[in-house]
Write an enzyme that holds these catalytic residues in place. Structure first.
Site, PDB file in Angstrom:
ATOM      1  N   HIS A 251       0.813  -1.234   0.000  1.00 52.62           N
ATOM      2  CA  HIS A 251       0.000   0.000   0.000  1.00 52.62           C
ATOM      3  C   HIS A 251       0.841   1.276   0.000  1.00 52.62           C
ATOM      4  O   HIS A 251       0.315   2.368  -0.204  1.00 52.62           O
ATOM      5  CB  HIS A 251      -1.006  -0.001   1.162  1.00 52.62           C
ATOM      6  CG  HIS A 251      -0.411   0.224   2.520  1.00 52.62           C
ATOM      7  ND1 HIS A 251      -0.573  -0.651   3.564  1.00 52.62           N
ATOM      8  CD2 HIS A 251       0.349   1.234   3.006  1.00 52.62           C
ATOM      9  CE1 HIS A 251       0.049  -0.182   4.633  1.00 52.62           C
ATOM     10  NE2 HIS A 251       0.628   0.958   4.320  1.00 52.62           N
ATOM     11  N   ASP A 252       2.159   1.127   0.238  1.00 52.60           N
ATOM     12  CA  ASP A 252       3.012   2.321   0.316  1.00 52.60           C
ATOM     13  C   ASP A 252       3.555   2.800  -1.027  1.00 52.60           C
ATOM     14  O   ASP A 252       4.059   3.916  -1.120  1.00 52.60           O
ATOM     15  CB  ASP A 252       4.238   2.033   1.196  1.00 52.60           C
ATOM     16  CG  ASP A 252       3.908   2.124   2.674  1.00 52.60           C
ATOM     17  OD1 ASP A 252       3.005   2.898   3.027  1.00 52.60           O
ATOM     18  OD2 ASP A 252       4.560   1.412   3.454  1.00 52.60           O
TER      19      ASP A 252
HETATM   20  N1  SAM Z   1       5.815  -5.449   7.667  1.00 58.01           N
HETATM   21  C1  SAM Z   1       5.761  -4.593   8.841  1.00 58.01           C
HETATM   22  C2  SAM Z   1       4.379  -4.533   9.411  1.00 58.01           C
HETATM   23  O1  SAM Z   1       3.429  -5.045   8.803  1.00 58.01           O
HETATM   24  O2  SAM Z   1       4.235  -3.978  10.505  1.00 58.01           O
HETATM   25  C3  SAM Z   1       6.267  -3.188   8.540  1.00 58.01           C
HETATM   26  C4  SAM Z   1       5.448  -2.390   7.584  1.00 58.01           C
HETATM   27  S1  SAM Z   1       6.126  -0.787   7.246  1.00 58.01           S
HETATM   28  C5  SAM Z   1       4.713   0.077   6.662  1.00 58.01           C
HETATM   29  C6  SAM Z   1       7.080  -1.048   5.765  1.00 58.01           C
HETATM   30  C7  SAM Z   1       8.417  -1.706   6.003  1.00 58.01           C
HETATM   31  O3  SAM Z   1       9.092  -1.816   4.736  1.00 58.01           O
HETATM   32  C8  SAM Z   1       9.332  -0.906   6.909  1.00 58.01           C
HETATM   33  O4  SAM Z   1       9.868  -1.743   7.899  1.00 58.01           O
HETATM   34  C9  SAM Z   1      10.415  -0.408   5.961  1.00 58.01           C
HETATM   35  O5  SAM Z   1      11.677  -0.233   6.572  1.00 58.01           O
HETATM   36  C10 SAM Z   1      10.451  -1.499   4.918  1.00 58.01           C
HETATM   37  N2  SAM Z   1      11.033  -1.029   3.672  1.00 58.01           N
HETATM   38  C11 SAM Z   1      10.773   0.133   3.027  1.00 58.01           C
HETATM   39  N3  SAM Z   1      11.512   0.239   1.907  1.00 58.01           N
HETATM   40  C12 SAM Z   1      12.267  -0.882   1.848  1.00 58.01           C
HETATM   41  C13 SAM Z   1      13.231  -1.349   0.923  1.00 58.01           C
HETATM   42  N4  SAM Z   1      13.546  -0.629  -0.158  1.00 58.01           N
HETATM   43  N5  SAM Z   1      13.813  -2.553   1.149  1.00 58.01           N
HETATM   44  C14 SAM Z   1      13.480  -3.284   2.260  1.00 58.01           C
HETATM   45  N6  SAM Z   1      12.558  -2.888   3.169  1.00 58.01           N
HETATM   46  C15 SAM Z   1      11.963  -1.701   2.967  1.00 58.01           C
END
Ligand code: SAM
Length: 343
Positions: A251-252
């Site tokens: 979703h991000d």
């Molecule tokens: N999966 C966890 C949860 O459901 O609570 C965390 C969700 S959080 C919205 C998104 C996660 O994706 C974060 O921990 C962030 O650091 C990781 N993330 C973002 N960009 C990333 C990338 N390019 N490679 C690896 N992880 C990434």
């Protein structure tokens, strides 16, 4: 003609006041009032004010607001936590939401203060709320240790609260290894190894996050260890696994980034391997549940999706047998399998 009570627009009146109630919860959490009251009998406002270092009259008003909202008990002897405050509002409660509440106050509140601009301009309001432009949502969270810790605590609180529902939405006992991409603090991973003792789980996340995960490890570990690997899931090689997990990741991101990520996972998956997506799945009209619809107002480049949209997206990348489980909890689960090429 006066309106009778039954005809008052109660929903609208409640929403008009919603921001005051949210802010009362945020400030009581920020002042650690629920921590202060934990495991203690009723305490008078003056003693709470002295304990947390606030004015007596202001504290009394805040405590009454919390009691009125059902967050605290009030008796002639003073104020005390109810069970829900002990579990969810103390910072070390079993399913503490403290991290997410602080994130809501410090990060989401300033963003939502600029919602009017967000709607007019169709973009996130980081620059207005925090004075800087962010090209990547997460780079912005991880530039300072304090903001990173706050964001991770926020993710952890929701992930820990929902982990059991996500882990048990489908029977995953057929898988030997799982990789939780963007698995952050490992909250879901620790739940998975508890539910499936034979599953080896790897958490893959950015180096800044992996460097900070020890803080969130469960204190008593009776389960198989979880492995943490750092990397960028858009650029780096991903660990091998039978089951990939994307929890609150899709979703991000905008479609181009999702294309990179899902193409990569799909190429790595052997026939029979699977992908588990945990998100709040919208109804087909895309107006429920409101928690997901309201989250969209943050205006990240990503979006929330309905069942049919997840199915369509995943099938586009060679996943079949897409099954969707609406859990009734904060997160739903979508399981799909890599097409068996010989079929
Ligand atoms: N999966 C966890 C949860 O459901 O609570 C965390 C969700 S959080 C919205 C998104 C996660 O994706 C974060 O921990 C962030 O650091 C990781 N993330 C973002 N960009 C990333 C990338 N390019 N490679 C690896 N992880 C990434």
């Amino acid at each position: 003609v006066s309106q009778s009570a039954s005809k008052l627009p109660s929903k609208i009146l409640e929403l008009m006041d919603g921001f005051r109630a949210s802010k009362a919860l945020f400030v009581a959490s920020k002042l650690k009032i629920f921590d202060h009251l934990k495991d203690k009998g009723p305490i008078k406002a003056v003693d709470i004010a002295n304990g947390v270092g606030t004015s007596v009259c202001g504290t009394e008003r805040l405590l009454d607001a919390c009691a009125s909202l059902g967050l605290l008990e009030k008796t002639p002897q003073g104020y005390s936590n109810n069970d829900s405050a002990n579990t969810y509002l103390t910072s070390d409660g079993k399913y503490s939401l403290h991290g997410y509440i602080i994130h809501s106050n410090d990060h989401l509140w300033p963003l939502f203060t600029n919602l009017e601009y967000a709607v007019k301009e169709g973009s996130r309001q980081n620059h207005r709320a925090f004075g800087k432009k962010a090209d990547d949502l997460f780079k912005d969270y991880y530039h300072s240790q304090e903001v990173k810790q706050r964001f991770m605590a926020a993710m952890h609180s929701i992930a820990h609260l929902t982990a059991r529902d996500v882990a048990t939405a489908f029977d995953l006992s057929q898988f030997k290894s799982a990789c939780d991409l963007g698995g952050c603090t490992g909250a879901l991973a620790y739940e998975l190894v508890q539910v499936y003792p034979n599953l080896k789980v790897t958490v893959f996340d950015l180096p800044e996050v992996i460097a900070n995960t020890s803080f969130f490890q469960p204190s008593e570990q009776h389960t198989a260890p979880v492995t943490f690997v750092s990397g960028d899931f858009f650029k780096d090689d991903l660990p091998e696994a039978d089951l990939y997990i994307l929890s609150r990741v899709l979703h991000d991101w905008p479609d181009e980034k999702i294309h990179v990520l899902l193409s990569k996972i799909s190429a790595l998956c052997k026939p029979g391997s699977a992908l588990l997506v945990a998100e709040t799945v919208l109804d087909e009209q895309k107006i429920h549940p409101s928690v997901a619809v309201l989250q969209s107002l943050s205006m990240t480049e990503g979006k929330q999706r309905s069942s049919s949209e997840y199915k369509q997206l995943l099938e586009k990348y060679g996943f079949t047998d897409v099954q969707i489980k609406i859990t009734g909890s904060l997160l739903d689960a979508v399981l799909c399998f890599k097409k068996n090429l010989s079929l």
